[in-house]
Design a protein around this motif. Structure first.
Motif, short mmCIF file in Angstrom:
data_model
loop_
_atom_site.label_atom_id
_atom_site.label_comp_id
_atom_site.label_asym_id
_atom_site.label_seq_id
_atom_site.Cartn_x
_atom_site.Cartn_y
_atom_site.Cartn_z
N ILE A 34 -8.37 -8.33 -41.56
CA ILE A 34 -8.43 -7.81 -42.93
C ILE A 34 -7.01 -7.47 -43.37
O ILE A 34 -6.25 -6.88 -42.61
CB ILE A 34 -9.34 -6.57 -43.06
N GLY A 88 -6.71 -3.54 -38.68
CA GLY A 88 -5.49 -2.71 -38.66
C GLY A 88 -4.82 -2.80 -37.30
O GLY A 88 -4.31 -1.83 -36.77
N GLN A 141 -3.45 2.57 -51.66
CA GLN A 141 -3.95 2.15 -50.34
C GLN A 141 -5.36 2.69 -50.11
O GLN A 141 -6.26 1.97 -49.68
CB GLN A 141 -3.03 2.67 -49.23
N GLU A 174 -11.78 -2.87 -48.60
CA GLU A 174 -11.79 -3.14 -47.16
C GLU A 174 -13.12 -2.76 -46.49
O GLU A 174 -13.70 -3.57 -45.74
CB GLU A 174 -10.66 -2.39 -46.46
N PRO A 187 -4.79 -5.91 -46.73
CA PRO A 187 -5.01 -5.11 -47.94
C PRO A 187 -4.33 -5.64 -49.20
O PRO A 187 -3.69 -4.90 -49.95
CB PRO A 187 -4.44 -3.75 -47.54
N GLY A 216 -6.11 4.71 -37.50
CA GLY A 216 -7.19 5.66 -37.80
C GLY A 216 -8.58 5.10 -37.58
O GLY A 216 -9.52 5.85 -37.30
N GLY A 217 -8.74 3.77 -37.69
CA GLY A 217 -10.04 3.17 -37.42
C GLY A 217 -11.07 3.31 -38.52
O GLY A 217 -12.27 3.27 -38.24
N THR A 218 -10.63 3.45 -39.77
CA THR A 218 -11.64 3.58 -40.85
C THR A 218 -12.38 2.26 -41.06
O THR A 218 -13.55 2.25 -41.42
CB THR A 218 -11.00 4.03 -42.17
N ASN A 219 -11.71 1.13 -40.82
CA ASN A 219 -12.42 -0.15 -40.92
C ASN A 219 -13.41 -0.30 -39.76
O ASN A 219 -14.53 -0.78 -39.95
CB ASN A 219 -11.43 -1.33 -40.91
C1 GRF Z 1 -5.22 -0.18 -43.30
O1 GRF Z 1 -4.03 0.11 -43.99
C2 GRF Z 1 -5.67 -1.53 -43.68
O2 GRF Z 1 -5.30 -1.87 -44.99
C3 GRF Z 1 -4.96 -2.42 -42.72
O3 GRF Z 1 -4.55 -1.65 -41.62
C4 GRF Z 1 -4.94 -0.32 -41.83
C5 GRF Z 1 -6.14 -0.09 -41.00
O4 GRF Z 1 -6.60 1.15 -41.21
N1 GRF Z 1 -5.86 -3.45 -42.29
P1 GRF Z 1 -7.77 1.70 -40.25
O5 GRF Z 1 -7.16 1.85 -38.86
O6 GRF Z 1 -8.90 0.69 -40.28
O7 GRF Z 1 -8.15 2.99 -40.87
#
Ligand code: GRF
Length: 207
Positions: free
Chosen positions: A108, A88, A172, A180, A110, A10-13
């Motif tokens: 990173i 991720g 999560q 995160e 979690p 999803g790339g939220t980080n």
């Molecule tokens: C998340 O579950 C995070 O804990 C781990 O991988 C996933 C990444 O999520 N590092 P996102 O792609 O950054 O949303």
């Protein structure tokens, strides 16, 4: 600091890093490229929306893992980045990349390493493990990547409370929102400004 961000989902980080740069909570940093192994990763859309080069390099396109590893490293080298950020990213980093980018790859995870980490602990499984053990506190860790799985020197950690009735999905989300998305941008800013201390020593990133 020129960085490459490697993503699979999803790339939220990644979004937290993009926002940090745009809001100047991350200084002296630019994202040179976003790399994903998954063509459908929404993270690639996030990059494109912000005018950041986004490429997809998938092991599935190669006749062997060795061929993928070689091409992945060659294509990464072309961007001449100072730091590789795994956000991720679900692909095992090739040994030759770890050697060439020693102490210049961060990840990173979690959980509060060394709990709930290592082979088999990824995504929701990390939070299932925390809930199964009944810990009252979990969190996230940013660390340098070495040859092991989640074993490199720790850069930052942030604790998050486990609450009554938490499911793996709820936990999560809280770990992502409260930990995160805070320590990943913070770690990049520290590295960009030569302020990372590991085991009490300041680490300077140099090519
Ligand atoms: C998340 O579950 C995070 O804990 C781990 O991988 C996933 C990444 O999520 N590092 P996102 O792609 O950054 O949303």
């Amino acid at each position: 600091l020129k960085i490459a961000v490697c993503v699979s989902g999803g790339g939220t980080n990644l979004q937290a890093i993009i926002d940090g740069i745009e809001q100047k909570t991350i200084t002296n940093t630019e994202i040179a490229v976003v790399i994903s192994n998954n063509p459908g990763a929404y993270a690639l859309e996030r990059a494109k929306k912000h005018g950041i080069e986004a490429v997809c390099i998938s092991p599935k396109e190669y006749e062997s893992r060795a061929a993928f590893n070689e091409d992945f490293l060659r294509r990464l080298d072309a961007y001449e980045v100072d730091l590789v950020v795994l956000a991720g990213f679900l692909v095992v980093i090739p040994e030759q990349m770890i050697a060439k980018y020693r102490n210049r790859i961060i990840n990173i995870h979690p959980s509060l390493i060394p709990s709930f980490c290592g082979t088999g602990y990824y995504g929701l499984k990390v939070h299932e493990g925390a809930l199964a053990r009944g810990v009252k506190v979990t969190g996230a860790t940013v660390h340098f990547v070495d040859e092991g799985t989640d074993t490199g020197p720790i850069i930052l950690q942030k604790a998050v409370e486990v609450q009554e009735g938490d499911t793996p999905e709820i936990l999560q989300r809280r770990v992502m929102e409260q930990a995160e998305w805070k320590i990943m941008p913070q770690a990049i800013d520290l590295i960009a400004n030569g302020k990372v201390t590991v085991m009490g020593k300041t680490v300077h990133i140099s090519k």
